[in-house]
Scaffold this motif. Structure first.
Motif, short mmCIF file in Angstrom:
data_model
loop_
_atom_site.label_atom_id
_atom_site.label_comp_id
_atom_site.label_asym_id
_atom_site.label_seq_id
_atom_site.Cartn_x
_atom_site.Cartn_y
_atom_site.Cartn_z
N ILE A 76 0.96 -1.17 -0.18
CA ILE A 76 -0.15 -0.13 -0.08
C ILE A 76 0.82 1.16 0.05
CG2 ILE A 76 -2.07 -1.14 1.14
CD1 ILE A 76 -1.14 -0.07 3.81
N PHE A 77 0.15 2.45 -0.45
CA PHE A 77 1.26 3.57 -0.44
C PHE A 77 0.20 4.87 -0.51
CE2 PHE A 77 -0.37 2.78 -4.74
CZ PHE A 77 -0.46 3.97 -5.51
N GLU A 78 0.91 5.98 -0.43
CA GLU A 78 0.43 7.18 -0.54
C GLU A 78 1.49 8.15 -1.01
OE1 GLU A 78 -3.02 7.86 3.12
OE2 GLU A 78 -1.16 8.95 3.48
N LEU A 79 1.06 9.02 -1.71
CA LEU A 79 2.16 9.93 -2.20
C LEU A 79 1.58 11.45 -1.77
CD1 LEU A 79 2.21 8.89 -6.07
CD2 LEU A 79 3.85 8.17 -4.03
N HIS A 80 2.71 12.25 -1.31
CA HIS A 80 2.30 13.59 -0.95
C HIS A 80 3.31 14.49 -1.40
CE1 HIS A 80 0.33 11.98 2.98
NE2 HIS A 80 0.95 10.81 2.80
N ASP A 81 2.69 15.67 -1.58
CA ASP A 81 3.12 16.94 -1.96
C ASP A 81 3.61 17.55 -0.77
OD1 ASP A 81 3.99 19.30 -3.07
OD2 ASP A 81 2.10 19.75 -4.00
N PRO A 82 5.17 17.81 -0.70
CA PRO A 82 5.67 18.51 0.38
C PRO A 82 5.25 19.88 0.65
CG PRO A 82 7.49 18.02 -1.07
CD PRO A 82 6.21 17.26 -1.65
N ALA A 83 4.67 20.55 -0.42
CA ALA A 83 4.39 21.86 -0.60
C ALA A 83 2.96 21.83 0.24
CB ALA A 83 4.19 22.59 -2.06
N ARG A 84 2.12 20.87 0.43
CA ARG A 84 0.75 20.95 1.09
C ARG A 84 0.96 21.07 2.53
NH1 ARG A 84 -3.63 20.03 -1.98
NH2 ARG A 84 -4.89 19.58 -0.05
N ALA A 85 0.25 22.15 3.10
CA ALA A 85 0.59 22.34 4.28
C ALA A 85 -0.28 21.52 5.00
CB ALA A 85 0.09 23.84 4.81
N ASP A 86 -1.44 20.92 4.57
CA ASP A 86 -2.34 20.27 5.24
C ASP A 86 -2.04 18.68 5.44
OD1 ASP A 86 -2.85 18.98 2.63
OD2 ASP A 86 -4.92 19.89 2.50
N GLY A 87 -1.03 18.21 4.86
CA GLY A 87 -0.15 16.99 4.87
C GLY A 87 -1.26 15.69 4.11
N LYS A 88 -2.48 16.13 3.47
CA LYS A 88 -3.23 15.36 2.89
C LYS A 88 -2.44 14.60 1.60
CE LYS A 88 -7.49 17.21 4.12
NZ LYS A 88 -8.75 17.96 3.97
N GLY A 113 -4.82 -0.89 -7.44
CA GLY A 113 -5.51 0.34 -7.93
C GLY A 113 -5.01 1.53 -7.14
N ALA A 114 -5.45 2.71 -7.74
CA ALA A 114 -4.82 3.85 -6.95
C ALA A 114 -6.17 4.88 -7.01
CB ALA A 114 -3.84 4.49 -7.38
N SER A 115 -6.26 5.90 -6.24
CA SER A 115 -7.04 7.07 -6.41
C SER A 115 -5.98 8.29 -6.34
CB SER A 115 -7.88 7.25 -5.00
OG SER A 115 -8.71 6.20 -5.06
N LEU A 116 -6.50 9.15 -7.24
CA LEU A 116 -5.66 10.58 -7.27
C LEU A 116 -6.81 11.59 -6.72
CD1 LEU A 116 -4.31 10.02 -10.92
CD2 LEU A 116 -3.01 10.12 -8.78
N TRP A 117 -6.29 12.46 -6.27
CA TRP A 117 -7.03 13.75 -5.62
C TRP A 117 -6.79 14.68 -6.57
CZ3 TRP A 117 -5.52 10.03 -2.22
CH2 TRP A 117 -6.76 9.52 -1.53
N LEU A 118 -7.38 15.13 -7.67
CA LEU A 118 -7.15 15.92 -8.38
C LEU A 118 -7.07 17.40 -7.96
CD1 LEU A 118 -8.87 14.71 -11.69
CD2 LEU A 118 -6.49 14.31 -11.23
N ASP A 119 -7.96 17.74 -7.10
CA ASP A 119 -7.74 18.93 -6.69
C ASP A 119 -6.75 19.10 -5.66
OD1 ASP A 119 -9.20 17.14 -4.81
OD2 ASP A 119 -9.77 18.57 -3.58
N ARG A 120 -5.92 18.25 -5.03
CA ARG A 120 -4.68 18.45 -4.41
C ARG A 120 -3.35 18.50 -5.10
NH1 ARG A 120 -6.39 13.60 -0.04
NH2 ARG A 120 -8.45 14.76 0.78
N LEU A 121 -3.51 18.16 -6.49
CA LEU A 121 -2.26 18.34 -7.42
C LEU A 121 -1.69 19.75 -7.41
CD1 LEU A 121 -3.25 15.91 -10.36
CD2 LEU A 121 -1.87 15.32 -8.29
N PRO A 122 -0.48 19.80 -7.40
CA PRO A 122 0.11 21.28 -7.55
C PRO A 122 -0.45 21.82 -8.88
CG PRO A 122 1.91 19.39 -7.25
CD PRO A 122 0.38 18.82 -7.24
N GLY A 123 -0.91 23.11 -8.49
CA GLY A 123 -1.33 23.82 -9.87
C GLY A 123 -3.10 23.75 -9.92
N ALA A 124 -3.59 22.88 -9.15
CA ALA A 124 -5.09 22.68 -9.42
C ALA A 124 -5.69 23.78 -8.55
CB ALA A 124 -5.34 21.20 -8.36
N ALA A 125 -6.89 24.19 -9.14
CA ALA A 125 -7.68 25.28 -8.36
C ALA A 125 -8.41 24.89 -7.15
CB ALA A 125 -8.80 25.65 -9.29
N SER A 126 -8.34 25.25 -6.10
CA SER A 126 -8.79 25.10 -4.76
C SER A 126 -10.13 25.12 -4.64
CB SER A 126 -8.26 25.89 -3.53
OG SER A 126 -6.77 25.68 -3.53
#
Length: 126
Positions: A76-88, A113-126
């Motif tokens: 199992i895995f998770e990928l994180h964007d270190p620039a995200r302050a919320d750690g999600k 399988g995997a899930s992508l949270w598109l709204d959490r990707l760098p450059g995505a609109a909040s």
């Protein structure tokens, strides 16, 4: 009490995959557990990632990590964007080889399988 202490030691293992694998081998040896095949598979997966250009030293392994869904059966895995302050996480997933059997499949079916949270990707609109 001895088993509980060993489990606590195992769940405390963390770090890059190579360091974690070495620590788990020491603990398995200490407990007289034969985990060589499983840890060899773990090391092989790490090697596959490295050959494909992934800096495995940047992977944070944690034996205590779990996804909050009970159908996962392996890696199992998770990928994180270190620039995200919320750690999600921005992505997460893994193996779930038992799901189709639970849904009535007549034979074992490997699945991943995997899930992508598109709204959490760098450059995505909040």
């Amino acid at each position: 009490a001895e088993t509980q202490a060993l489990l606590a030691e195992i769940l405390a293992v963390s770090g890059d995959p190579d360091t974690a694998s070495a620590a788990l081998r020491v603990l398995a040896d200490k407990a007289s557990l034969d985990l060589a095949r499983e840890l060899d598979a773990f090391d092989e997966r790490t090697g596959f990632l490295a050959v494909r250009g992934v800096d495995v030293a940047q992977i944070a392994f944690s034996a205590g990590f779990a996804r909050n869904l009970d159908y996962y059966t392996g890696f199992i895995f998770e990928l994180h964007d270190p620039a995200r302050a919320d750690g999600k996480p921005v992505a997460g997933g893994g193996r779930y080889d038992g799901v189709l059997g639970r849904l009535g499949a007549g034979q074992p079916t490997p699945a991943v399988g995997a899930s992508l949270w598109l709204d959490r990707l760098p450059g995505a609109a909040s």
